[in-house]
Enzyme design. Sequence first.
Site, PDB file in Angstrom:
ATOM      1  CG  ASP A 180      10.847  -9.257  -5.979  1.00 46.41           C
ATOM      2  OD1 ASP A 180       9.757  -9.779  -5.697  1.00 46.41           O
ATOM      3  OD2 ASP A 180      11.812  -9.224  -5.172  1.00 46.41           O
ATOM      4  CG  HIS A 185       2.600  -9.836  -4.256  1.00 49.21           C
ATOM      5  ND1 HIS A 185       2.138  -9.921  -2.957  1.00 49.21           N
ATOM      6  CD2 HIS A 185       3.641 -10.701  -4.340  1.00 49.21           C
ATOM      7  CE1 HIS A 185       2.878 -10.793  -2.295  1.00 49.21           C
ATOM      8  NE2 HIS A 185       3.790 -11.292  -3.116  1.00 49.21           N
ATOM      9  CG  HIS A 207       6.012 -13.255  -7.489  1.00 50.41           C
ATOM     10  ND1 HIS A 207       7.155 -12.817  -6.860  1.00 50.41           N
ATOM     11  CD2 HIS A 207       5.121 -13.523  -6.502  1.00 50.41           C
ATOM     12  CE1 HIS A 207       6.966 -12.838  -5.543  1.00 50.41           C
ATOM     13  NE2 HIS A 207       5.732 -13.262  -5.299  1.00 50.41           N
ATOM     14  CB  CYS A 262      -0.920   0.013   1.214  1.00 51.19           C
ATOM     15  SG  CYS A 262      -2.396  -1.010   1.036  1.00 51.19           S
ATOM     16  CG  ASN A 291       4.400 -17.213  -3.421  1.00 54.12           C
ATOM     17  OD1 ASN A 291       4.293 -18.235  -4.089  1.00 54.12           O
ATOM     18  ND2 ASN A 291       5.494 -16.468  -3.432  1.00 54.12           N
TER      19      ASN A 291
HETATM   20  P1  AMP Z   1       5.834 -13.085  -1.559  1.00 52.69           P
HETATM   21  O1  AMP Z   1       6.901 -13.878  -0.854  1.00 52.69           O
HETATM   22  O2  AMP Z   1       5.097 -13.806  -2.626  1.00 52.69           O
HETATM   23  O3  AMP Z   1       4.920 -12.406  -0.555  1.00 52.69           O
HETATM   24  O4  AMP Z   1       6.610 -11.950  -2.343  1.00 52.69           O
HETATM   25  C1  AMP Z   1       6.975 -10.734  -1.806  1.00 52.69           C
HETATM   26  C2  AMP Z   1       8.012 -10.180  -2.725  1.00 52.69           C
HETATM   27  O5  AMP Z   1       8.154  -8.804  -2.460  1.00 52.69           O
HETATM   28  C3  AMP Z   1       9.394 -10.816  -2.567  1.00 52.69           C
HETATM   29  O6  AMP Z   1       9.794 -11.389  -3.809  1.00 52.69           O
HETATM   30  C4  AMP Z   1      10.292  -9.645  -2.164  1.00 52.69           C
HETATM   31  O7  AMP Z   1      11.568  -9.701  -2.725  1.00 52.69           O
HETATM   32  C5  AMP Z   1       9.493  -8.458  -2.684  1.00 52.69           C
HETATM   33  N1  AMP Z   1       9.730  -7.203  -2.004  1.00 52.69           N
HETATM   34  C6  AMP Z   1       9.772  -6.981  -0.676  1.00 52.69           C
HETATM   35  N2  AMP Z   1       9.969  -5.671  -0.430  1.00 52.69           N
HETATM   36  C7  AMP Z   1      10.060  -5.055  -1.641  1.00 52.69           C
HETATM   37  C8  AMP Z   1      10.274  -3.710  -2.049  1.00 52.69           C
HETATM   38  N3  AMP Z   1      10.419  -2.712  -1.157  1.00 52.69           N
HETATM   39  N4  AMP Z   1      10.330  -3.441  -3.367  1.00 52.69           N
HETATM   40  C9  AMP Z   1      10.179  -4.436  -4.271  1.00 52.69           C
HETATM   41  N5  AMP Z   1       9.955  -5.717  -3.950  1.00 52.69           N
HETATM   42  C10 AMP Z   1       9.914  -6.032  -2.650  1.00 52.69           C
HETATM   43 ZN    ZN Z   2      -1.812  -3.212   1.137  1.00 53.04          ZN
END
Ligand code: AMP
Ligand code: ZN
Length: 112
Positions: free
Chosen positions: A29, A98, A100, A6, A85
């Site tokens: 990412d 989100h 990927h 957010c 996920n």
């Molecule tokens: P998930 O594990 O499916 O919840 O994926 C979360 C993803 O968010 C991971 O691949 C992280 O590397 C990515 N992530 C976390 N913080 C940031 C950020 N500030 N900017 C971009 N990606 C992020």
């Molecule tokens: Zn949110």
Amino acid sequence: MDCLFCKIAAGDIPSDKVYEDNQILAFRDINPQAPVHVLVIPRTHIASADEVTADNSALVARIFACIPQIAKKVGLANGYRVITNCGEDGCQSVKHLHFHILGGKKLTENMG
Ligand code: AMP
Ligand code: ZN
């Protein structure tokens, strides 16, 4: 709400944006798992795929309608993988829906 994505959607935390409109945002990412690794999020907070309902699923459809142009923009001409996920067993770390988008090489066939 204390939600990382957010804050990214609001511009309070910077991101490497590759696409945005009034409803969705795509950004790279921070810890890429493939040569190209982009996350696509709705600007509205939806906690996970498990929170998708008839009332908000149009937003998910919109994300999928934008994925081809996002993929094209980041150079994924030879295919890619879209993953979400969900929850504890799905290893979801950020509790804002989100998707990927992974690619830029031949990915492994292992999904689990
Ligand atoms: P998930 O594990 O499916 O919840 O994926 C979360 C993803 O968010 C991971 O691949 C992280 O590397 C990515 N992530 C976390 N913080 C940031 C950020 N500030 N900017 C971009 N990606 C992020
Ligand atoms: Zn949110």
